[in-house]
Design a protein around this motif. Structure first.
Motif, PDB file in Angstrom:
ATOM      1  N   UNK A 318       0.839  -1.206   0.000  1.00  0.00           N
ATOM      2  CA  UNK A 318       0.000   0.000   0.000  1.00  0.00           C
ATOM      3  C   UNK A 318       0.868   1.247   0.000  1.00  0.00           C
ATOM      4  N   UNK A 319       1.956   1.209   0.711  1.00  0.00           N
ATOM      5  CA  UNK A 319       2.867   2.346   0.748  1.00  0.00           C
ATOM      6  C   UNK A 319       3.481   2.615  -0.628  1.00  0.00           C
ATOM      7  N   UNK A 320       3.931   1.545  -1.282  1.00  0.00           N
ATOM      8  CA  UNK A 320       4.494   1.696  -2.628  1.00  0.00           C
ATOM      9  C   UNK A 320       3.449   2.261  -3.581  1.00  0.00           C
ATOM     10  N   UNK A 321       2.218   1.837  -3.412  1.00  0.00           N
ATOM     11  CA  UNK A 321       1.145   2.271  -4.298  1.00  0.00           C
ATOM     12  C   UNK A 321       0.889   3.765  -4.169  1.00  0.00           C
ATOM     13  N   UNK A 322       0.893   4.286  -2.936  1.00  0.00           N
ATOM     14  CA  UNK A 322       0.518   5.684  -2.727  1.00  0.00           C
ATOM     15  C   UNK A 322       1.710   6.645  -2.756  1.00  0.00           C
ATOM     16  N   UNK A 323       2.894   6.125  -2.647  1.00  0.00           N
ATOM     17  CA  UNK A 323       4.058   7.004  -2.720  1.00  0.00           C
ATOM     18  C   UNK A 323       4.657   6.923  -4.114  1.00  0.00           C
ATOM     19  N   UNK A 324       3.787   7.192  -5.105  1.00  0.00           N
ATOM     20  CA  UNK A 324       4.197   7.107  -6.495  1.00  0.00           C
ATOM     21  C   UNK A 324       5.202   8.187  -6.854  1.00  0.00           C
ATOM     22  N   UNK A 325       5.114   9.320  -6.157  1.00  0.00           N
ATOM     23  CA  UNK A 325       6.093  10.393  -6.395  1.00  0.00           C
ATOM     24  C   UNK A 325       6.269  11.169  -5.102  1.00  0.00           C
ATOM     25  N   UNK A 326       7.442  11.648  -4.879  1.00  0.00           N
ATOM     26  CA  UNK A 326       7.761  12.358  -3.640  1.00  0.00           C
ATOM     27  C   UNK A 326       7.656  13.860  -3.875  1.00  0.00           C
ATOM     28  N   UNK A 327       6.438  14.374  -3.833  1.00  0.00           N
ATOM     29  CA  UNK A 327       6.188  15.803  -4.008  1.00  0.00           C
ATOM     30  C   UNK A 327       5.325  16.296  -2.867  1.00  0.00           C
ATOM     31  N   UNK A 330       1.699  15.348  -3.416  1.00  0.00           N
ATOM     32  CA  UNK A 330       1.438  13.938  -3.124  1.00  0.00           C
ATOM     33  C   UNK A 330       1.335  13.716  -1.626  1.00  0.00           C
ATOM     34  N   UNK A 331       2.236  14.309  -0.850  1.00  0.00           N
ATOM     35  CA  UNK A 331       2.218  14.121   0.603  1.00  0.00           C
ATOM     36  C   UNK A 331       0.939  14.697   1.212  1.00  0.00           C
ATOM     37  N   UNK A 332       0.509  15.837   0.712  1.00  0.00           N
ATOM     38  CA  UNK A 332      -0.721  16.440   1.229  1.00  0.00           C
ATOM     39  C   UNK A 332      -1.937  15.567   0.899  1.00  0.00           C
ATOM     40  N   UNK A 333      -1.975  15.026  -0.303  1.00  0.00           N
ATOM     41  CA  UNK A 333      -3.104  14.171  -0.687  1.00  0.00           C
ATOM     42  C   UNK A 333      -3.153  12.915   0.171  1.00  0.00           C
ATOM     43  N   UNK A 334      -1.996  12.303   0.416  1.00  0.00           N
ATOM     44  CA  UNK A 334      -1.943  11.102   1.242  1.00  0.00           C
ATOM     45  C   UNK A 334      -2.375  11.418   2.670  1.00  0.00           C
ATOM     46  N   UNK A 335      -1.922  12.566   3.194  1.00  0.00           N
ATOM     47  CA  UNK A 335      -2.293  12.961   4.546  1.00  0.00           C
ATOM     48  C   UNK A 335      -3.800  13.164   4.664  1.00  0.00           C
ATOM     49  N   UNK A 336      -4.394  13.791   3.647  1.00  0.00           N
ATOM     50  CA  UNK A 336      -5.837  14.032   3.664  1.00  0.00           C
ATOM     51  C   UNK A 336      -6.621  12.714   3.594  1.00  0.00           C
ATOM     52  N   UNK A 338      -5.541   9.443   4.367  1.00  0.00           N
ATOM     53  CA  UNK A 338      -5.318   8.509   5.469  1.00  0.00           C
ATOM     54  C   UNK A 338      -5.472   9.161   6.843  1.00  0.00           C
ATOM     55  N   UNK A 339      -5.556  10.490   6.883  1.00  0.00           N
ATOM     56  CA  UNK A 339      -5.790  11.224   8.139  1.00  0.00           C
ATOM     57  C   UNK A 339      -4.778  10.861   9.214  1.00  0.00           C
ATOM     58  N   UNK A 340      -3.525  10.703   8.792  1.00  0.00           N
ATOM     59  CA  UNK A 340      -2.447  10.443   9.737  1.00  0.00           C
ATOM     60  C   UNK A 340      -2.299   8.993  10.140  1.00  0.00           C
ATOM     61  N   UNK A 341      -3.172   8.096   9.666  1.00  0.00           N
ATOM     62  CA  UNK A 341      -3.070   6.673   9.999  1.00  0.00           C
ATOM     63  C   UNK A 341      -1.953   6.027   9.183  1.00  0.00           C
ATOM     64  N   UNK A 342      -1.185   5.125   9.792  1.00  0.00           N
ATOM     65  CA  UNK A 342      -0.084   4.476   9.085  1.00  0.00           C
ATOM     66  C   UNK A 342      -0.619   3.476   8.066  1.00  0.00           C
ATOM     67  N   UNK A 343       0.251   3.131   7.135  1.00  0.00           N
ATOM     68  CA  UNK A 343      -0.139   2.145   6.121  1.00  0.00           C
ATOM     69  C   UNK A 343      -0.441   0.786   6.752  1.00  0.00           C
TER      70      UNK A 343
END
Length: 505
Positions: A318-327, A330-336, A338-343
């Motif tokens: 799941x982490x590989x899937x959502x960390x497609x690019x390090x921008x 991207x980090x803001x979208x993932x944070x929104x 998953x709301x801070x929950x770990x993979x």
């Protein structure tokens, strides 16, 4: 003369066991209309398989159950001579030459030249003379033989499956000589038995060897039919490989046609609009398979009904899937999302909402599917909740290849259209950042990940059926409008048939 026991004289011809064909079944008025799968084996493949003839003959002779033979004959002035041959075994089998010919619209002709073998055993004989003279002896014997075999194999139909008729069989003896106790120049009494027994053996072998060839040809044909049926079956999903039309026997190839209907529980598959024609297949490679796109659609429907089109992703995947690019975006979208929950405390589930639609085009196999995806999080001390749910229509063109005993699926020209979009971090659905991020993630990571999973699953399935045992050379998967052609050269794993003969003969 009494013939005791059955001789399991195994025949040799591997070609028969690779042909699924018939010449006596009733089919519809339109040729090939119900054809979903076609197998064409060309003359180079037949010649290659013919090279394995010697090994199969040797295995058959080694495992043959040779019978006891008894006989008697009245001789003027000498009385009655009786004899029996027992404990017969074969040694030093060799084959000089084997040839095959495909006789157009007729049969497969096999010509085995100069099969030589030495039979050994025990001869028991009794001689009752006219003046009450009696002689009874048991001696070891040795029979030298040299035989040519000619066999014409016709392909018959029984219950929509192949039945190989090899009853058109001829044996020609160049030599069949009996030696007693190793004496190469027997006396007059031994010469008398030599003449009797040689004559008897010729009659018996001509009948029984041909009967056994016919028996084993059918047995091997059934073996391959069962092998093929198992290859196209996985749990409750399987293909109907019964014959769909009359096969072709041409000078350069053999071709058989099969229904290829998907069989799954109460799922009903009907197909009567095939576009197959023999002109669609060339003759330059050893083996060809023709597959209608209807089969792919039916298999996709069966897989959907069997709830196989479901994928769960968690943890590192799941982490590989959502960390497609390090921008930053991207980090803001993932944070929104998953709301801070770990993979490790999250799970993504992807599944098909309807059976995928498949069409085969020159550029590849086009798959169109309505897919749902949801992400659930499991915060510590809180109830699990769904934070993202989307439905999208995905169209992807896939090109397939086979190399190093692995199926390779390459996705290209992918298109995504969102149908439903629900995200707890964007209740209004007006924020384009999350949707754009998901679009990029699905396009460049999600689709390749799903295709990779399918690729691994199909490779494992084919290998579990024994495909990896074959030495497949230069395979090509070619797509045309409405059908797929698989063409290849191969080396046959002869131990499969040898193992079968060892168990059955």
């Amino acid at each position: 003369m009494i013939w005791a026991g059955r001789m399991r004289l195994g025949t040799f011809w591997i070609l028969v066991v690779l042909v699924y064909a018939s010449a006596a079944c009733e089919f519809g008025p339109i040729p090939y209309s119900a054809t979903g799968i076609v197998c064409r084996m060309t003359k180079p493949a037949a010649l290659l398989l013919n090279e394995e003839t010697a090994q199969v003959i040797q295995a058959a002779f080694r495992n043959a159950k040779f019978p006891n033979i008894t006989g008697e004959r009245s001789m003027r002035l000498l009385g009655t001579v009786t004899y029996g041959l027992s404990n017969i075994q074969v040694n030093d089998l060799s084959i000089e030459q084997s040839e095959v010919e495909l006789r157009e619209d007729d049969a497969i002709h096999i010509d085995i030249k100069n099969v030589t073998a030495i039979f050994k055993g025990t001869l028991t004989y009794g001689y009752a003379g006219a003046w009450f003279l009696q002689l009874f002896h048991s001696v070891d014997f040795e029979i030298e033989s040299s035989i040519d075999l000619q066999i014409n194999i016709e392909l018959m139909c029984q219950k929509d499956q192949v039945a190989a008729d090899a009853s058109d069989c001829y044996l020609t003896f160049h030599k069949l000589v009996l030696h007693l106790q190793g004496d190469k120049e027997p006396g007059w009494l031994k010469q008398l038995f030599t003449d009797f027994i040689s004559f008897t053996l010729k009659i018996v072998l001509k009948s029984e060897v041909c009967n056994e060839i016919n028996f084993l040809a059918q047995m091997l044909a059934n073996f391959v039919i069962d092998l093929a049926a198992n290859f196209v079956k996985d749990e409750d999903i399987r293909l109907d490989i019964s014959l769909a039309s009359i096969p072709l026997i041409k000078a350069n190839y053999l071709e058989s046609h099969h229904k290829g209907l998907v069989l799954y529980k109460n799922y009903s598959d009907v197909f009567s609009n095939s576009i197959f024609s023999p002109s669609l297949l060339p003759e330059s490679r050893m083996l060809y398979f023709w597959l209608s796109e209807h089969i792919l659609n039916s298999l996709a429907s069966a897989a959907f009904l069997d709830k196989r089109l479901v994928l769960t992703i968690r943890g590192e995947k799941l982490q590989v899937l959502f960390e497609v690019e390090d921008t930053e975006a991207q980090r803001e979208a993932v944070q929104m999302i998953f709301q801070g929950t770990s993979y490790n405390d999250s799970v993504a589930k992807v599944w098909s909402l309807a059976p995928p639609q498949i069409s085969v085009q020159p550029e590849g196999t086009v798959v169109k599917s309505l897919v749902a995806a949801e992400i659930s999080i499991f915060p510590a001390g809180e109830e699990p909740r769904v934070v993202l749910y989307v439905e999208k229509e995905i169209t992807v063109t896939i090109q397939a290849a086979y190399a190093e005993k692995k199926l390779i699926l390459h996705p290209l020209d992918s298109r995504i259209e969102f149908k439903v979009f629900k995200c707890t971090a964007d209740a209004s659905g007006d924020d384009p950042s999350i949707r754009n991020f998901l679009h990029t993630m699905i396009l460049f990571v999600g689709i390749p990940e799903v295709v990779s999973r399918i690729e691994q699953t199909l490779t494992s399935l084919m290998n579990s059926k024994g495909l990896h045992l074959f030495e497949i050379k230069n395979p090509e998967i070619i797509t045309r409008k409405g059908y797929i052609i698989v063409q290849l050269d191969f080396s046959f794993p002869n131990h499969l048939l040898l193992d079968f003969l060892e168990k059955k003969i």
